[in-house]
Design an enzyme around this catalytic site. Structure first.
Site, mmCIF file in Angstrom:
data_model
loop_
_atom_site.group_PDB
_atom_site.id
_atom_site.type_symbol
_atom_site.label_atom_id
_atom_site.label_comp_id
_atom_site.label_asym_id
_atom_site.label_seq_id
_atom_site.Cartn_x
_atom_site.Cartn_y
_atom_site.Cartn_z
ATOM 1 N N HIS A 35 0.867 -1.179 0.000
ATOM 2 C CA HIS A 35 0.000 0.000 0.000
ATOM 3 C C HIS A 35 0.903 1.228 0.000
ATOM 4 O O HIS A 35 1.825 1.330 0.811
ATOM 5 C CB HIS A 35 -0.910 -0.081 1.237
ATOM 6 N N TYR B 189 -5.941 9.303 1.310
ATOM 7 C CA TYR B 189 -6.012 9.943 2.626
ATOM 8 C C TYR B 189 -4.755 10.781 2.850
ATOM 9 O O TYR B 189 -3.730 10.582 2.174
ATOM 10 C CB TYR B 189 -6.214 8.900 3.742
ATOM 11 N N ASP C 294 -28.337 -19.167 19.592
ATOM 12 C CA ASP C 294 -29.642 -19.794 19.833
ATOM 13 C C ASP C 294 -29.713 -21.001 18.913
ATOM 14 O O ASP C 294 -29.347 -20.913 17.741
ATOM 15 C CB ASP C 294 -30.806 -18.831 19.605
HETATM 16 P P1 FAD Z 1 3.431 -5.308 13.282
HETATM 17 O O1 FAD Z 1 3.653 -3.913 13.627
HETATM 18 O O2 FAD Z 1 3.857 -5.734 11.924
HETATM 19 O O3 FAD Z 1 4.116 -6.177 14.374
HETATM 20 C C1 FAD Z 1 4.302 -7.560 14.238
HETATM 21 C C2 FAD Z 1 5.634 -7.872 14.830
HETATM 22 O O4 FAD Z 1 5.809 -9.284 14.866
HETATM 23 C C3 FAD Z 1 6.753 -7.326 13.997
HETATM 24 O O5 FAD Z 1 7.512 -6.419 14.741
HETATM 25 C C4 FAD Z 1 7.556 -8.539 13.576
HETATM 26 O O6 FAD Z 1 8.920 -8.313 13.508
HETATM 27 C C5 FAD Z 1 7.153 -9.549 14.637
HETATM 28 N N1 FAD Z 1 7.294 -10.931 14.195
HETATM 29 C C6 FAD Z 1 6.696 -11.495 13.116
HETATM 30 N N2 FAD Z 1 7.043 -12.774 12.995
HETATM 31 C C7 FAD Z 1 7.889 -13.045 14.018
HETATM 32 C C8 FAD Z 1 8.597 -14.210 14.425
HETATM 33 N N3 FAD Z 1 8.541 -15.343 13.737
HETATM 34 N N4 FAD Z 1 9.355 -14.130 15.532
HETATM 35 C C9 FAD Z 1 9.445 -12.981 16.251
HETATM 36 N N5 FAD Z 1 8.805 -11.850 15.887
HETATM 37 C C10 FAD Z 1 8.032 -11.870 14.792
HETATM 38 N N6 FAD Z 1 -3.325 1.598 10.359
HETATM 39 C C11 FAD Z 1 -4.054 2.568 10.905
HETATM 40 O O7 FAD Z 1 -4.803 2.327 11.816
HETATM 41 N N7 FAD Z 1 -3.989 3.841 10.433
HETATM 42 C C12 FAD Z 1 -3.197 4.183 9.397
HETATM 43 O O8 FAD Z 1 -3.149 5.333 8.983
HETATM 44 C C13 FAD Z 1 -2.434 3.175 8.795
HETATM 45 N N8 FAD Z 1 -1.670 3.457 7.733
HETATM 46 C C14 FAD Z 1 -0.897 2.495 7.181
HETATM 47 C C15 FAD Z 1 -0.077 2.839 6.115
HETATM 48 C C16 FAD Z 1 0.739 1.904 5.542
HETATM 49 C C17 FAD Z 1 1.607 2.289 4.411
HETATM 50 C C18 FAD Z 1 0.705 0.574 6.035
HETATM 51 C C19 FAD Z 1 1.547 -0.471 5.407
HETATM 52 C C20 FAD Z 1 -0.119 0.217 7.087
HETATM 53 C C21 FAD Z 1 -0.924 1.187 7.668
HETATM 54 N N9 FAD Z 1 -1.772 0.880 8.726
HETATM 55 C C22 FAD Z 1 -2.522 1.861 9.313
HETATM 56 C C23 FAD Z 1 -1.883 -0.501 9.253
HETATM 57 C C24 FAD Z 1 -1.071 -0.664 10.513
HETATM 58 O O9 FAD Z 1 0.201 -0.165 10.330
HETATM 59 C C25 FAD Z 1 -0.981 -2.134 10.912
HETATM 60 O O10 FAD Z 1 -2.230 -2.745 10.781
HETATM 61 C C26 FAD Z 1 -0.492 -2.295 12.344
HETATM 62 O O11 FAD Z 1 0.679 -1.563 12.539
HETATM 63 C C27 FAD Z 1 -0.243 -3.769 12.652
HETATM 64 O O12 FAD Z 1 0.288 -3.891 13.937
HETATM 65 P P2 FAD Z 1 0.811 -5.319 14.452
HETATM 66 O O13 FAD Z 1 1.332 -5.132 15.803
HETATM 67 O O14 FAD Z 1 -0.256 -6.310 14.245
HETATM 68 O O15 FAD Z 1 1.898 -5.738 13.413
#
Ligand code: FAD
Length: 821
Positions: A218, A251, A544
């Site tokens: 994105h 946005y 239900d």
């Molecule tokens: P992450 O932040 O990805 O955290 C997951 C973590 O798990 C990572 O740090 C990773 O390293 C770790 N991990 C994964 N696998 C392993 C493993 N095997 N062992 C150890 N660690 C592991 N959301 C909004 O609400 N508003 C916005 O304006 C918005 N804008 C966005 C713009 C962009 C360009 C993008 C890409 C996303 C945007 N989002 C927005 C979405 C939002 O950023 C994500 O949905 C959110 O940050 C996800 O959080 P998370 O903690 O689930 O995932």
């Protein structure tokens, strides 16, 4: 306390650690593959826009709590949110959104084009027709919030292990025992919470759990400085509201004097997380696994559109850009819940920053108390059907979700593809009759039949459908009126195959059902059908169901969906483990069965020529089932009705379905039998006061509030929720589900609209339809108990107030007790 390992230190994982700690849990370890200062997941680069209003009550509540929490962390810049409309359709959509806001308790204001430009002077009046302003929206400082949460929870005893990828999940006898890491060996755990964001699929694969999530690229760019905004904001700060231009998939937010632009209008670019490689030792903006290279060509339309919307951008250039990776799911909702195949493995993924703290609170409540105060059934990891878990389905629907992320979606709008995944044996005949199909859980479900259009000319004046506005006229046909009329005056055949059927059998079957339901099952005789509820510990309704006793140890259940199957399976497993002599098997038999509702006062005339069995009321009273033959086809029929008309639910095995349909249709010809669809069904259901689970009932409501306490056996004890029910039965409910009829006799609402009592929001519409028999639109809504029959209320529909009257139930026919039980 039990040992918890959280995988992932993004906004979700750290919030869950915080919510668990604040509820008194200890012994929590967070394992993160990246460096803690910047782990490299989606949170590390998220621009952090938080728009709270969503058609879903739960998602809006998640967002409200996230705002509250981010404010308390001092990580929220509450600049407000502005959504603008370029098209007339969007302007109408914003009115609807304003209604959702009122329903869910989020204040918003509909603005003229001039007012939008006052709030946001950079906007072009040429483009904007009007807008919606939500003063409490704003910008999450997501990465900073993660750091504060790490600091706070570390002080409270949470152990963080960075630069440590989890490579496997350890288990023993169906229970999690720990995680394996690449560089630190095994970490023992009793509970593992997977918060891996876009890596969710890979983490699920470690336990053979399909995670219906698709990472997608994105685009996000920052412009060079806008000359007129120089010096207005501190660096990276914003003072203008966050802005959405959904007609153009765009946005905006300020970063100091630069503008950040997010774009969803480009081609879908799915990503396989496993191909992203290892998270580097030092993550930076330019070296982060969740950021892909910018593809400028894809951004070209956005750049032109942005300069039309915000002419000041004509004096800027694109300074930097990237394709960030975020998670999509087939229905756009998050994935929360326990793995069905491994006890102690929990998932919280596909969560936006917007909903992160709300989701974390729900997870923590669920883990610490067994229930979340918000109904999270629509977010449950196990809400998908088997056909919806195939990688091809996930990939296709998530790409479609990306394309449609800002589209105006009608509540009934089905997806175009993939379709016809699951069809009943009657499908060929339904197509011949010109069925208009909608889809649910992969099933094709006729909404009405074009073949019945010829009946419209004969519909008496009293039953004639009223014209509808353009929104409620979508996915609707006046033919539904003719189908409802025929059901009430002759007989109709409804396809009920998509209702999930389970078979619960074994020496422990009766005791299992007895332990989980509100009615007495153990002493019911063979052939008896019991309508009953499943409750949570606080007495909230989690389903239900209809339970038919087929033999001493065999029961057939009509339930609501995959979550019920999971619940019964897990509880059966637990019971069998505890007392092997009371083993119980739970089988989902939906795919092998088919079901028809034959209802109407001529139903018995239709049935008489095709069966030699006695199906009279004396031989088969209400709520009783019997095995008979219909034109030689073995079938189980149940005297039961959801539409307030006499008749039967008829079930047989799928291979017999076509012949059953043909036999009944042929027999019914001279009695005016028609095939009828769900549009008529919904109308007839509401007229009889029957509650629909998922719309009128959820875990947020108890049986006294929902008006279904008549299916609780007051003498029964020992079932899940019993203690709560005993307490609740001593007090008057604060709110109750009420039936409204709409005074002007024509304004049809669709659901979720706010209902005003004495000028204040008192509830929202849970389900609605035009009641053809009563000649008025009907709506269900929860209202304060102080509201009485005959009181006048107002429903907000597209910004206008529609008058409605609280009306006693049922509007038609037999009382609820007789129809349901
Ligand atoms: P992450 O932040 O990805 O955290 C997951 C973590 O798990 C990572 O740090 C990773 O390293 C770790 N991990 C994964 N696998 C392993 C493993 N095997 N062992 C150890 N660690 C592991 N959301 C909004 O609400 N508003 C916005 O304006 C918005 N804008 C966005 C713009 C962009 C360009 C993008 C890409 C996303 C945007 N989002 C927005 C979405 C939002 O950023 C994500 O949905 C959110 O940050 C996800 O959080 P998370 O903690 O689930 O995932």
């Amino acid at each position: 306390s039990q040992r918890v390992v959280i995988i992932g230190a993004g906004i979700v994982g750290t919030n869950i650690a915080d919510e668990l700690i604040s509820r008194g849990w200890s012994n929590i370890t967070v394992v993160e593959q990246g460096p803690l200062s910047m782990p490299g997941g989606s949170t590390s680069h998220a621009p952090g826009l938080v728009f709270q209003i969503n058609p879903s009550k739960t998602m809006s509540a998640f967002a409200q709590y996230t705002v509250e929490k981010l404010l308390s962390l001092e990580c929220f810049n509450q600049v407000g949110g502005l959504e603008v409309a370029e098209t007339p359709e969007r302007l109408e959509e914003l009115k609807r959104k304003h209604g959702y806001g009122a329903s869910w308790g989020i204040k918003s204001h509909l603005l003229s084009a001039d007012e939008c430009c006052q709030i946001y002077p950079l906007l072009s009046k040429e483009v904007v027709r009007g807008g919606l302003f939500i003063p409490t929206d704003g910008l999450a400082l997501a990465a900073a919030a993660v750091q504060k949460l790490i600091e706070r929870t570390s002080k409270a005893g949470v152990r963080y292990i960075e630069k440590t990828p989890v490579t496997g999940i350890q288990q023993d006898s169906g229970r999690v025992t720990g995680v394996l890491t690449k560089n630190r060996g095994a970490i023992p755990a009793d509970l593992v919470i997977s918060c891996g964001g876009l890596w969710g699929v890979e983490l699920g694969a470690m336990i053979d759990l399909p995670i219906p999530l698709q990472p997608m690229e994105h685009q996000y760019v920052k412009t060079t400085a806008i000359p007129t905004r120089k010096g207005v904001n501190p660096p990276n700060w914003a003072s203008l509201p966050i802005l959405r231009h959904q007609d153009r998939d765009l946005y905006y937010r300020e970063h100091g004097d630069q503008m950040g632009i997010g774009f969803y209008g480009h081609r879908p670019m799915p990503v396989v997380a496993a191909s992203l490689g290892e998270t580097p030792e030092h993550v930076s903006d330019d070296n982060m696994p969740s950021r892909c290279a910018f593809t400028p060509k894809d951004f070209e339309p956005a750049w032109k559109l942005s300069r039309d919307l915000l002419p000041a951008l004509r004096e800027t250039e694109v300074a930097t850009g990237f394709n960030g990776i975020m998670s999509f799911t087939p229905d756009g909702g998050p994935l929360i819940g326990t793995a069905p195949n491994l006890d102690g493995f929990f998932v919280a993924e596909a969560v936006w920053v917007t909903h992160s703290a709300g989701v974390a609170r729900a997870v923590a409540q669920l883990l610490t108390t067994g229930r979340s105060e918000l109904d999270i059934a629509d977010c449950d990891l196990s809400r998908f059907e088997q056909v919806q878990l195939s990688p091809a389905y996930v990939k296709e629907t998530c790409q479609q979700g990306f394309v449609e992320v800002y589209d105006i979606i009608h509540p009934l709008q089905p997806r175009d593809s993939p379709r016809a995944l699951r069809t009943s044996p009657f499908y060929a005949r339904q197509r011949e009759l010109g069925a208009f199909f909608l889809e649910a859980g992969g099933w094709e479900r006729p909404q009405w039949y074009e073949a019945n259009s010829k009946l419209l000319a004969a519909v008496p004046d009293k039953w004639k459908p009223v014209p509808r506005d353009s929104w409620s006229a979508q996915f609707y046909s006046p033919i539904a009126a003719a189908e409802a009329w025929k059901t009430r005056t002759a007989a109709a055949l409804f396809d009920l195959t998509s209702i999930r059927h389970l078979e619960v059998s074994g020496p422990g079957a009766a005791s299992l059902l007895q332990a989980l339901t509100t009615n007495d099952i153990s002493s019911t005789p063979v052939g008896r059908v019991t309508f009953t509820l499943l409750l949570d510990l606080k007495g909230g309704i989690i389903s239900d169901i209809f339970v038919t006793r087929l033999s001493q140890d065999t029961f057939q259940l009509a339930v609501n969906g995959p979550l019920d199957f999971k619940y019964f399976s897990q509880e059966a497993k637990k019971q069998t483990k505890k007392s092997p002599e009371r083993w119980t098997q739970v089988r989902d038999i939906t795919g092998g069965t088919c079901c028809l509702g034959l209802w109407g006062h001529l139903a018995k005339e239709v049935m008489a020529p095709v069966t030699l069995d006695d199906v009279s009321e004396a031989s088969l009273p209400f709520s009783h089932a019997k095995k008979i033959h219909i034109s030689g086809i073995p079938a189980t029929i149940t005297r039961l009705s959801f539409v307030g008309e006499p008749g039967w639910e008829i079930c047989t095995s799928a291979d017999n379905g076509l012949r059953l349909w043909d036999a009944l249709m042929q027999s019914g010809q001279k009695h005016g039998l028609i095939a009828a669809g769900r549009s008529a069904f919904e109308a007839l259901r509401l007229e009889t006061g029957f509650r629909s689970f998922g719309a009128d009932m959820s875990s947020e409501y108890n049986p006294f509030e929902a008006g279904v306490n008549y299916v609780i056996d007051p003498s029964k004890t020992g079932y899940v929720g019993c203690e709560a029910i005993k307490k609740l039965s001593q007090t008057q409910p604060q709110k109750r589900l009420r039936c409204l009829t709409i005074d002007d006799g024509r304004s049809v609402v669709l659901g979720k609209e706010p209902v005003y009592v004495d000028g204040k929001v008192g509830g929202y519409v849970t389900s609605a339809a035009f009641g053809y028999t009563v000649g008025k639109p009907i709506a269900h809504t929860y209202l304060p108990a102080s509201v009485h029959d005959g009181d006048s209320v107002e429903i907000e529909y597209f910004g206008r107030r529609i008058k409605a009257t609280v009306t006693p139930e049922p509007l038609f026919g037999l009382s609820k007790r007789q129809t349901a039980n």
